[in-house]
Scaffold this active site. Structure first.
Site, mmCIF file in Angstrom:
data_model
loop_
_atom_site.group_PDB
_atom_site.id
_atom_site.type_symbol
_atom_site.label_atom_id
_atom_site.label_comp_id
_atom_site.label_asym_id
_atom_site.label_seq_id
_atom_site.Cartn_x
_atom_site.Cartn_y
_atom_site.Cartn_z
ATOM 1 N N SER A 181 0.846 -1.198 0.000
ATOM 2 C CA SER A 181 0.000 0.000 0.000
ATOM 3 C C SER A 181 0.873 1.237 0.000
ATOM 4 O O SER A 181 2.036 1.195 0.420
ATOM 5 C CB SER A 181 -0.908 0.007 1.241
ATOM 6 O OG SER A 181 -1.577 1.251 1.352
ATOM 7 N N HIS A 182 0.316 2.347 -0.458
ATOM 8 C CA HIS A 182 1.021 3.620 -0.369
ATOM 9 C C HIS A 182 1.098 4.121 1.067
ATOM 10 O O HIS A 182 1.856 5.044 1.362
ATOM 11 C CB HIS A 182 0.332 4.674 -1.242
ATOM 12 C CG HIS A 182 0.622 4.510 -2.709
ATOM 13 N ND1 HIS A 182 0.242 3.406 -3.427
ATOM 14 C CD2 HIS A 182 1.287 5.320 -3.578
ATOM 15 C CE1 HIS A 182 0.647 3.534 -4.682
ATOM 16 N NE2 HIS A 182 1.278 4.675 -4.796
ATOM 17 N N SER A 183 0.322 3.523 1.939
ATOM 18 C CA SER A 183 0.294 3.923 3.346
ATOM 19 C C SER A 183 0.734 2.755 4.226
ATOM 20 O O SER A 183 0.150 1.672 4.162
ATOM 21 C CB SER A 183 -1.126 4.355 3.745
ATOM 22 O OG SER A 183 -1.271 4.391 5.148
ATOM 23 N N GLY A 229 3.725 6.410 -0.288
ATOM 24 C CA GLY A 229 4.308 5.906 -1.522
ATOM 25 C C GLY A 229 4.670 4.452 -1.340
ATOM 26 O O GLY A 229 4.216 3.800 -0.385
ATOM 27 N N SER A 278 0.875 2.570 -9.101
ATOM 28 C CA SER A 278 2.320 2.552 -8.932
ATOM 29 C C SER A 278 2.772 1.478 -7.943
ATOM 30 O O SER A 278 3.925 1.044 -7.982
ATOM 31 C CB SER A 278 2.821 3.931 -8.475
ATOM 32 O OG SER A 278 2.196 4.317 -7.274
#
Length: 238
Positions: A11-13, A45, A72
């Site tokens: 995850s981005h978090s 990110g 991404s």
């Protein structure tokens, strides 16, 4: 000790990845769930190094399933897989499925000791669980029609009442599905496949509601009784 397929949650978090690992871990306590969220400095990110380390940690010899949140994140995961050796890359799968639902479904399947392809398939059920729920409603209506006396019921069924204070929430739903997968016959609950975790959870069965556990398979009586007994017993928490 059974080696289970491991999961990497990208995850981005970091908080989302860690929270999801904790959630799925409630239903799959013996499965390795490795969060790989955020950047190396704790920002929003994804990190190649974190995902690479998670892949190594999750691999126990049975393979790894990787689930991601945004575009991404998939790119980072794909890059990390590219750097694995051939054997490790062959036993890793990036699955495009809703992160939370897919991870929960995959974790429960992995907990049962299922092989890599089966865990991937379980994660992919997250895409169509709403459609499955709609189908279940239609089938549930058919069950109701059977109960009306207009048609002779086939197979075997038991009607039981949900006794858990919080209804059939995630943990008992996972216990229910794990038991259902131990039987080779098809069993339904209000028309929903008893082996579909997302299908069972999406029904929203609350305390006091009735559930019809049924099978059309002549050999399914044992499975129906075991699942009905589990519900009536409150999964050990009622």
């Amino acid at each position: 000790m059974t080696e289970r397929v491991g999961l990497v949650l990208v995850s981005h978090s970091a908080a989302i990845a860690e929270g999801l690992a904790a959630l799925a871990g409630q239903m799959a306590p013996s499965t390795t769930l490795v969060p790989a969220g955020g950047t190396d400095d704790g920002g929003i990110g994804t990190s190649f190094d974190r995902v690479s380390a998670a892949l190594a940690e999750a691999e126990s010899g049975s393979g790894v399933v990787v689930l991601c949140d945004l575009g991404s994140a998939y790119l980072t995961a794909e890059t990390a897989l590219d750097f694995l050796d051939d054997e490790a890359r062959a036993s890793a799968r990036i699955v495009q499925a809703p992160l939370v639902e897919g991870a929960v479904a995959a974790a429960v399947e992995a907990e049962s000791g299922a092989a890599l392809d089966a865990v991937v398939a379980a994660a992919l059920t997250a895409w169509d669980h709403e459609e499955a729920a709609d189908g279940a409603s239609a089938e549930g209506a058919a069950v109701a029609a059977d109960d009306s006396g207009t048609e002779e019921p086939v197979g075997y069924r038991r009607s039981v009442t949900i006794v858990n204070k919080d209804g059939l929430h995630a943990r008992p739903a996972a216990e229910f599905v794990k038991l259902a997968t131990t039987f080779p016959v098809k069993v339904t609950v209000n028309g929903t496949d008893a082996k579909s975790l997302l299908g069972i959870m999406s029904m929203g069965l609350t305390r006091g509601t009735d559930a019809v556990v049924a099978t059309d398979d002549p050999a399914g009586r044992e499975a129906v009784d075991a699942l009905a007994d589990l519900i009536e017993g409150g999964f050990g928490e009622a």
